[in-house]
Motif scaffolding. Sequence first.
Motif, PDB file in Angstrom:
ATOM      1  N   TYR A 132       0.698  -0.879  -0.172  1.00 18.13           N
ATOM      2  CA  TYR A 132       0.283  -0.091  -0.165  1.00 18.13           C
ATOM      3  C   TYR A 132       0.996   1.113   0.462  1.00 18.13           C
ATOM      4  N   LYS A 133       2.292   1.425   1.063  1.00 22.33           N
ATOM      5  CA  LYS A 133       2.634   2.517   0.895  1.00 22.33           C
ATOM      6  C   LYS A 133       3.130   2.819  -0.256  1.00 22.33           C
ATOM      7  N   SER A 134       3.772   1.659  -1.370  1.00 20.10           N
ATOM      8  CA  SER A 134       4.159   1.473  -2.194  1.00 20.10           C
ATOM      9  C   SER A 134       3.616   2.320  -4.351  1.00 20.10           C
ATOM     10  N   LEU A 135       1.506   2.372  -3.352  1.00 21.92           N
ATOM     11  CA  LEU A 135       0.742   2.658  -4.222  1.00 21.92           C
ATOM     12  C   LEU A 135       1.172   4.503  -3.817  1.00 21.92           C
ATOM     13  N   VAL A 136       0.960   4.591  -3.010  1.00 18.10           N
ATOM     14  CA  VAL A 136       1.158   5.932  -2.102  1.00 18.10           C
ATOM     15  C   VAL A 136       2.517   6.765  -2.906  1.00 18.10           C
ATOM     16  N   LEU A 137       3.671   6.221  -2.147  1.00 21.59           N
ATOM     17  CA  LEU A 137       4.641   7.021  -2.626  1.00 21.59           C
ATOM     18  C   LEU A 137       6.075   5.363  -3.480  1.00 21.59           C
TER      19      LEU A 137
END
Length: 244
Positions: free
Chosen positions: A58-63
């Motif tokens: 999920y964090k990789s989707l955001v940044l």
Amino acid sequence: MKEKQVFFNPFRLISPKLNAEASRLHEIYDSPPAEVTCLEEGLLVMLSKLRESAELTYKSLVLASPEKLERSKILGQEVHDEEKALTGAIVCHPQTTGPVVKALVLFPGKLERIGDFLESVANCSQIRARDGIPLSDKAMTELAQLFDLFIEILTKFSEAILNPRNEPLEDIVAKEKMLAQMTLDFALAHEERLIDGTCVPKASSIYLDILDSVKNSGSHIRSMAESLLTITESHGTGQAVSGN
């Protein structure tokens, strides 16, 4: 006179020795898969790694973060390896008979499938970063809500592995139904954004793939929770009895 909860823990059929699984989870987290043969401990390790993987993807989707994606990939491989080792240990166990154990022996494989779906999300994240594919602010808000609930379900299921009682298991089933409805609602909202031009076409397949992956992951958790509910209810568990 106090009341205490007495419940049947089906995992003890395979792992009769009561270990402090939760307290020693940090000790076994990085253990080689072949060394984790206790069903409870193995499932807890797999769930912890799936939760970490979900947070990273999920964090990789955001940044976009190559480091987070690489860590998620490593976790996915470890989940695959642990499923093979744990399932192999279970089927070779002398007590692997009867309907209860037949249901439990499927759990490592179901968790592995969740790992597969998270790998699909990681691939979407990688493609999005590589090709510079934008997701609308609304889509990102929806994904934040989706992953918050999904990670909560993973956490609650970890707790239910240690304490398989009716109430928390029913709560997991209810939250998974919310998750499934959420993915449906978000897919419909996405369709409207696609039609009105808010969502660019090249982002559509990525977004829908993520929704499907999270939905299918939740479905596997619900299946396991319902299996545990059937087992606990058939043994009359979660009953309050008098005790000093």
